[in-house]
Design a protein around this motif. Structure first.
Motif, mmCIF file in Angstrom:
data_model
loop_
_atom_site.group_PDB
_atom_site.id
_atom_site.type_symbol
_atom_site.label_atom_id
_atom_site.label_comp_id
_atom_site.label_asym_id
_atom_site.label_seq_id
_atom_site.Cartn_x
_atom_site.Cartn_y
_atom_site.Cartn_z
ATOM 1 N N MET A 233 0.884 -1.517 0.113
ATOM 2 C CA MET A 233 0.344 0.101 -0.179
ATOM 3 C C MET A 233 0.707 0.809 -0.117
ATOM 4 O O MET A 233 1.087 1.792 1.020
ATOM 5 C CB MET A 233 -1.075 0.369 1.566
ATOM 6 N N PRO A 234 1.278 1.830 -1.298
ATOM 7 C CA PRO A 234 1.951 2.399 -0.706
ATOM 8 C C PRO A 234 1.232 4.453 -0.454
ATOM 9 O O PRO A 234 0.693 5.188 -1.125
ATOM 10 C CB PRO A 234 2.524 3.461 -2.569
ATOM 11 N N THR A 235 0.514 4.368 0.234
ATOM 12 C CA THR A 235 0.190 5.675 1.482
ATOM 13 C C THR A 235 0.928 6.409 1.203
ATOM 14 O O THR A 235 0.475 7.813 0.995
ATOM 15 C CB THR A 235 -0.486 5.141 3.120
ATOM 16 N N GLY A 236 2.135 6.829 1.747
ATOM 17 C CA GLY A 236 3.237 7.934 1.438
ATOM 18 C C GLY A 236 3.309 8.693 0.028
ATOM 19 O O GLY A 236 3.005 9.465 0.115
ATOM 20 N N ARG A 237 3.225 7.862 -0.635
ATOM 21 C CA ARG A 237 4.093 7.876 -1.877
ATOM 22 C C ARG A 237 2.108 8.832 -2.751
ATOM 23 O O ARG A 237 2.447 9.745 -3.430
ATOM 24 C CB ARG A 237 4.250 7.021 -3.136
ATOM 25 N N LEU A 238 1.617 7.863 -2.377
ATOM 26 C CA LEU A 238 0.228 8.692 -3.072
ATOM 27 C C LEU A 238 -0.356 10.044 -2.110
ATOM 28 O O LEU A 238 -0.527 10.695 -2.782
ATOM 29 C CB LEU A 238 -1.138 7.399 -2.684
ATOM 30 N N ARG A 239 -0.377 10.050 -0.902
ATOM 31 C CA ARG A 239 -0.152 11.844 -0.933
ATOM 32 C C ARG A 239 0.328 12.686 -0.970
ATOM 33 O O ARG A 239 -0.487 13.342 -1.232
ATOM 34 C CB ARG A 239 -0.486 11.293 1.234
ATOM 35 N N ALA A 240 1.499 11.840 -1.338
ATOM 36 C CA ALA A 240 2.894 13.166 -1.578
ATOM 37 C C ALA A 240 2.321 13.208 -3.215
ATOM 38 O O ALA A 240 2.456 14.579 -3.935
ATOM 39 C CB ALA A 240 4.381 12.465 -1.649
ATOM 40 N N ARG A 241 2.040 12.296 -3.689
ATOM 41 C CA ARG A 241 1.673 12.794 -5.538
ATOM 42 C C ARG A 241 0.273 13.986 -5.714
ATOM 43 O O ARG A 241 -0.405 14.639 -6.312
ATOM 44 C CB ARG A 241 1.475 11.213 -5.974
ATOM 45 N N LEU A 242 -0.597 13.238 -4.674
ATOM 46 C CA LEU A 242 -1.901 13.678 -5.018
ATOM 47 C C LEU A 242 -2.123 15.322 -4.639
ATOM 48 O O LEU A 242 -1.822 16.269 -4.822
ATOM 49 C CB LEU A 242 -3.166 12.927 -3.954
ATOM 50 N N THR A 243 -1.062 15.871 -3.440
ATOM 51 C CA THR A 243 -0.046 16.779 -3.474
ATOM 52 C C THR A 243 0.244 16.919 -4.297
ATOM 53 O O THR A 243 -0.567 18.726 -4.528
ATOM 54 C CB THR A 243 0.586 16.566 -2.116
ATOM 55 N N SER A 244 0.575 17.571 -4.862
ATOM 56 C CA SER A 244 1.543 17.927 -5.854
ATOM 57 C C SER A 244 0.628 18.124 -7.547
ATOM 58 O O SER A 244 0.540 18.725 -7.219
ATOM 59 C CB SER A 244 2.657 16.620 -5.944
ATOM 60 N N MET A 245 0.164 17.079 -7.368
ATOM 61 C CA MET A 245 -1.120 16.897 -8.449
ATOM 62 C C MET A 245 -2.276 18.062 -8.081
ATOM 63 O O MET A 245 -2.939 18.921 -8.910
ATOM 64 C CB MET A 245 -1.252 15.348 -8.901
ATOM 65 N N ALA A 246 -3.247 17.799 -6.985
ATOM 66 C CA ALA A 246 -3.938 19.078 -7.121
ATOM 67 C C ALA A 246 -3.119 20.142 -6.318
ATOM 68 O O ALA A 246 -4.323 21.550 -6.635
ATOM 69 C CB ALA A 246 -4.467 18.271 -4.808
ATOM 70 N N ASP A 247 -1.744 21.255 -6.265
ATOM 71 C CA ASP A 247 -1.890 21.719 -5.829
ATOM 72 C C ASP A 247 -1.600 22.590 -7.538
ATOM 73 O O ASP A 247 -2.381 23.703 -7.187
ATOM 74 C CB ASP A 247 -0.072 21.695 -5.332
ATOM 75 N N ARG A 248 -1.823 21.833 -8.447
ATOM 76 C CA ARG A 248 -1.570 22.964 -9.705
ATOM 77 C C ARG A 248 -3.205 23.147 -9.562
ATOM 78 O O ARG A 248 -3.414 23.329 -10.924
ATOM 79 C CB ARG A 248 -1.074 21.996 -10.786
ATOM 80 N N THR A 249 -4.282 22.469 -9.111
ATOM 81 C CA THR A 249 -5.524 22.861 -9.811
ATOM 82 C C THR A 249 -6.066 23.215 -8.784
ATOM 83 O O THR A 249 -7.443 23.086 -9.197
ATOM 84 C CB THR A 249 -6.123 21.497 -9.790
ATOM 85 N N GLY A 250 -5.478 23.898 -8.531
ATOM 86 C CA GLY A 250 -6.959 24.833 -6.642
ATOM 87 C C GLY A 250 -7.362 23.698 -5.871
ATOM 88 O O GLY A 250 -8.071 24.291 -5.657
ATOM 89 N N ILE A 251 -6.936 22.094 -5.969
ATOM 90 C CA ILE A 251 -7.630 22.068 -4.938
ATOM 91 C C ILE A 251 -7.091 21.214 -3.536
ATOM 92 O O ILE A 251 -5.232 21.035 -3.749
ATOM 93 C CB ILE A 251 -7.652 20.303 -4.998
ATOM 94 N N THR A 252 -7.215 21.452 -2.399
ATOM 95 C CA THR A 252 -6.630 21.845 -1.178
ATOM 96 C C THR A 252 -6.500 19.917 -0.813
ATOM 97 O O THR A 252 -7.698 19.363 -0.625
ATOM 98 C CB THR A 252 -6.780 22.694 -0.066
ATOM 99 N N VAL A 253 -5.898 20.008 -0.208
ATOM 100 C CA VAL A 253 -5.918 18.706 0.497
ATOM 101 C C VAL A 253 -5.743 18.063 1.669
ATOM 102 O O VAL A 253 -4.162 19.431 2.323
ATOM 103 C CB VAL A 253 -3.799 17.524 -0.625
ATOM 104 N N ILE A 254 -6.064 17.801 2.681
ATOM 105 C CA ILE A 254 -6.291 17.889 3.523
ATOM 106 C C ILE A 254 -6.332 16.465 4.397
ATOM 107 O O ILE A 254 -6.475 15.809 3.786
ATOM 108 C CB ILE A 254 -8.495 17.810 4.524
ATOM 109 N N ALA A 255 -4.858 15.695 5.657
ATOM 110 C CA ALA A 255 -4.519 15.481 6.104
ATOM 111 C C ALA A 255 -5.350 15.229 7.618
ATOM 112 O O ALA A 255 -5.171 16.327 8.449
ATOM 113 C CB ALA A 255 -3.124 15.081 5.956
#
Length: 378
Positions: A233-255
């Motif tokens: 389960m790549p949880t850490g990698r998924l969260r880091a990748r989602l944060t990087s991709m969402a930052d360019r689309t204007g979507i905030t990621v809340i942990a």
């Protein structure tokens, strides 16, 4: 002023060939090579971020030919597909995220005379990260996401913490090569972000979870299959990748805190969300719990109701519609048929209109006080 295509420095080198250790033929080759280039600026919203020079995530390169050269196209829509494939060793993962999100990427194709090879250079702008207040990020609701070994379970919640619509699942396959796994994760996150933009939601809630330090045998004993599941389960990698991709689309990621989200979600939300036509999994229920925790609501559906005959003293339940919600304190819709302590069915009154309810000391028809006659004992 003179514009020199090839560079002023290379033009001056023509007069100092001995110092530059070049022959006239070698200098001429470099001079001509400086003119053999093709450059195109990126365009956000276009397929893979560039309409003229299009590079797919797997490295395929195609060029949009001008109208006079359209006869040389070997692909539909006047495009010429190159036989070779491009690869980026430096920041290739970041480039792939931009291409998947159709963000602007500029390309330049040029020829290197020293190595005798053609090179493709990619460039893009890195916008400054914006700090968004929590209230502004949650103004349009939130999407709770539960990360699993083979899919992402996502549920949309409104501003009051109630699930809306059907749960969505974005599957990926983590078997095979590293490039295949990376592409699968990228495709799943891209579909998730596209769905969030379609819904108009500006926040995605995920668990602040990482199993990097929890894969050892000392922690889980002889549970080999469980350790293999956790390791996959790549949880850490998924969260880091989602944060990087969402930052360019204007979507905030809340942990959020991952404690008991799966257990409490299954306890309070699995059965209410399931039905004859809807199959809800425990992962969908966990996604609801994650979203409610990001909004600051408790995971359970409702708080304990007030004791009997003490509702006025206890007040309303805390997990209800907000005070500004329309219809929150309004009367319930009228139900046809006789009802206890209410107007007859043929009267056009509402159940919440207490002035129309018949009481022993008040007339429902005239609305004036009347004294009923009492029998006198003889």
């Amino acid at each position: 002023m003179h514009v020199v295509r090839g560079g002023k420095r290379l033009a001056r080198t023509r007069h100092h060939l001995a110092a530059a250790q070049l022959t006239e033929a070698g200098w001429r080759q470099r001079w001509e090579a400086e003119r053999w280039f093709l450059k195109a600026d990126g365009e956000s919203g276009k397929r893979f971020g560039n309409e003229t020079i299009r590079v797919s995530p797997d490295g395929g390169v195609s060029i949009k030919l001008p109208v006079p050269l359209a006869e040389y196209a070997n692909a539909p829509h006047g495009r010429y597909v190159l036989a070779g494939r491009a690869g980026f060793a430096h920041r290739g993962q970041e480039w792939a995220d931009l291409v998947e999100a159709d963000r602007a990427v500029a390309y330049r194709i040029h020829y290197d005379t020293a190595r005798g090879r053609w090179y493709l250079t990619a460039s893009w702008q890195i916008p400054a990260s914006r700090t968004v207040p929590m209230a502004a990020a949650l103004a349009d609701g939130v999407i709770g996401v539960d990360m699993n070994a083979d899919h992402l379970a996502a549920v949309r919640l409104d501003t009051h913490g109630n699930p809306t619509g059907r749960p969505h699942r974005f599957f990926y396959d983590l078997s095979g090569t590293a490039q295949h796994r990376d592409a699968q994760v990228r495709h799943a996150l891209t579909r998730l972000l596209h769905w969030a933009r379609t819904c108009g939601v500006k926040a995605i809630a995920v668990e602040d979870l990482d199993f990097t330090a929890e894969k050892t045998r000392e922690r889980h004993g002889r549970k080999r299959r469980f350790r293999q599941l956790v390791s996959g389960m790549p949880t850490g990698r998924l969260r880091a990748r989602l944060t990087s991709m969402a930052d360019r689309t204007g979507i905030t990621v809340i942990a959020v805190d991952p404690a008991y989200t799966s257990r409490w979600g299954a306890q309070h939300w699995h059965k209410p969300l399931s039905g004859d036509t809807r199959k809800t999994t425990r992962h969908d229920a966990a996604a609801v719990a994650i979203g409610r925790r990001a909004q600051g609501y408790p995971i359970r559906r409702r708080t304990t109701p007030p004791p009997a005959h003490r509702s006025d003293a206890q007040g309303h339940r805390t997990v209800q519609a907000g005070p500004g919600a329309l219809g929150r304190e309004g009367p319930r819709p009228r139900v046809p048929g006789p009802r206890t302590r209410c107007a007859p069915p043929d009267r056009g009154t509402y159940a919440g209109d207490q002035s129309a309810q018949h009481r022993s000391e008040r007339s429902a028809e005239h609305g004036s006080w009347q004294q009923e006659s009492l029998p006198l004992s003889s």
